[in-house]
Design an enzyme around this catalytic site. Structure first.
Site, PDB file in Angstrom:
ATOM      1  N   SER A  41      46.573  26.709  86.869  1.00 46.81           N
ATOM      2  CA  SER A  41      45.820  26.473  85.625  1.00 46.81           C
ATOM      3  C   SER A  41      45.593  27.709  84.775  1.00 46.81           C
ATOM      4  O   SER A  41      44.992  27.618  83.697  1.00 46.81           O
ATOM      5  CB  SER A  41      44.466  25.828  85.950  1.00 46.81           C
ATOM      6  OG  SER A  41      44.640  24.470  86.279  1.00 46.81           O
ATOM      7  N   LYS A 101      46.496  27.240  81.226  1.00 46.74           N
ATOM      8  CA  LYS A 101      45.660  26.698  80.152  1.00 46.74           C
ATOM      9  C   LYS A 101      45.260  27.739  79.108  1.00 46.74           C
ATOM     10  O   LYS A 101      44.863  27.379  77.996  1.00 46.74           O
ATOM     11  CB  LYS A 101      44.429  26.007  80.747  1.00 46.74           C
ATOM     12  CG  LYS A 101      44.773  24.745  81.557  1.00 46.74           C
ATOM     13  CD  LYS A 101      43.518  24.043  82.051  1.00 46.74           C
ATOM     14  CE  LYS A 101      43.836  22.738  82.788  1.00 46.74           C
ATOM     15  NZ  LYS A 101      44.334  22.947  84.152  1.00 46.74           N
ATOM     16  N   SER A 160      38.642  23.549  83.678  1.00 42.47           N
ATOM     17  CA  SER A 160      40.037  23.365  84.070  1.00 42.47           C
ATOM     18  C   SER A 160      40.401  21.883  84.166  1.00 42.47           C
ATOM     19  O   SER A 160      41.154  21.478  85.048  1.00 42.47           O
ATOM     20  CB  SER A 160      40.336  24.079  85.400  1.00 42.47           C
ATOM     21  OG  SER A 160      41.669  24.508  85.449  1.00 42.47           O
ATOM     22  N   LYS A 206      39.636  32.581  83.496  1.00 43.26           N
ATOM     23  CA  LYS A 206      40.378  31.365  83.847  1.00 43.26           C
ATOM     24  C   LYS A 206      40.735  31.408  85.325  1.00 43.26           C
ATOM     25  O   LYS A 206      41.217  32.412  85.829  1.00 43.26           O
ATOM     26  CB  LYS A 206      41.662  31.214  83.014  1.00 43.26           C
ATOM     27  CG  LYS A 206      42.312  29.847  83.198  1.00 43.26           C
ATOM     28  CD  LYS A 206      41.470  28.760  82.558  1.00 43.26           C
ATOM     29  CE  LYS A 206      41.782  27.358  83.092  1.00 43.26           C
ATOM     30  NZ  LYS A 206      41.246  27.106  84.441  1.00 43.26           N
TER      31      LYS A 206
END
Length: 283
Positions: free
Chosen positions: A58, A61, A115, A220
């Site tokens: 992720s 993203k 997420s 993140k």
């Protein structure tokens, strides 16, 4: 796409770019690949397997968010989460029910902060030209940034074919920090949205954003089995912006423990000594 050869077991024993294992004063970071960069000088302070190509889960993203914001699409437009956004690859769960209608802004916030895979999927599905055009835009952005060893095939990070290196991700992280909404949304502690069955609170997947001992500007997390536990942050340490890329941690808490070990290590010594130690190790 075949699994990158760098992902093979031999890569785990590759010699670190900075031989931190041989230096008694270095933090014992346990992530399989990492790169710590002083953003002001561009100096890499610590590194291991920084050029190993591997799935990034992720962390994807961050690229998704930049493509969405670059597109200029209305953040207030209401979008619907549909069956097309259900994870059929890994059968992962989601707290966003099918049929939910949220603004593009809320979906972007949930994709970065919590997420949420369905949020990222919906964002890419509503992109002009659809999913293929979105993946093409992701790769074009990577080329623009100079991320030569990165490839993106979809917006969520669920595919192991989304690959990069710690060095490329430090470039992505630096670029993401130039977007005010990415800075704000990725570091929100929690956010509540109105859904069909009432309001629901979503929380940040990085517990360090709730720790008063940290000043984090971009954050993140990521996880799929092929990538391990990952964490990237732009954080202010010792009054300086530092790019932190931690990839392929083996346990659920290792990535944040590595971040804390790094913080303590930097706190114990003058900044110039940290940079000079790295320069000496490179020779």
């Amino acid at each position: 796409m075949a699994a990158p050869p760098e992902r093979a077991g031999a890569a785990r024993s590759a010699r670190p770019l900075l031989a931190e294992a041989a230096r008694s004063d270095s933090p014992e970071l346990r992530s399989e690949a990492f790169l710590i960069v002083d953003q002001r000088s561009g100096e890499a302070l610590l590194a291991r397997n920084a050029d190993r190509v591997a799935p990034i889960a992720s962390i994807t993203k961050l690229m998704t968010a930049m493509v969405i914001l670059d597109s200029g699409q209305s953040l207030s437009e209401m979008l619907t989460v549909t069956e097309a956004d259900r994870d059929r690859l890994r059968k992962s769960s989601s707290r966003l029910p099918i049929g939910s209608r949220l603004s593009r802004e809320d979906l972007l916030r949930l994709a970065l902060m919590s997420s949420e895979n369905r949020a990222a999927s919906a964002l890419s599905r509503y992109y002009p030209g659809g999913l293929r055009a979105f993946a093409k835009a992701m790769n074009a952005k990577a080329r623009q940034l100079g991320m030569a060893h990165s490839r993106f095939v979809e917006a969520t990070g669920l595919s192991a074919d989304n690959v990069s290196t710690a060095r490329d991700l430090s470039v992505l992280l630096k670029a993401a920090a130039d977007y005010p909404l990415i800075r704000r949304f990725s570091t929100d502690s929690a956010h509540t949205v109105a859904l069909n069955r009432g309001a629901r609170e979503f929380r940040n997947t990085n517990p360090l954003v709730r720790d008063p001992g940290w000043e984090i500007r971009v954050s993140k997390t990521g996880y799929i089995e092929e990538a391990g536990r990952c964490l990237v942050m732009q954080a202010w340490l010792r009054g300086r912006p530092v790019l932190v890329v931690l990839l392929d941690s083996f346990g659920s808490r290792t990535r944040t423990a590595d971040a804390r070990r790094l913080q303590k290590w930097l706190a114990r010594r003058p900044w110039d000594a940290v940079v000079m130690a790295h320069k000496g190790a490179k020779g």
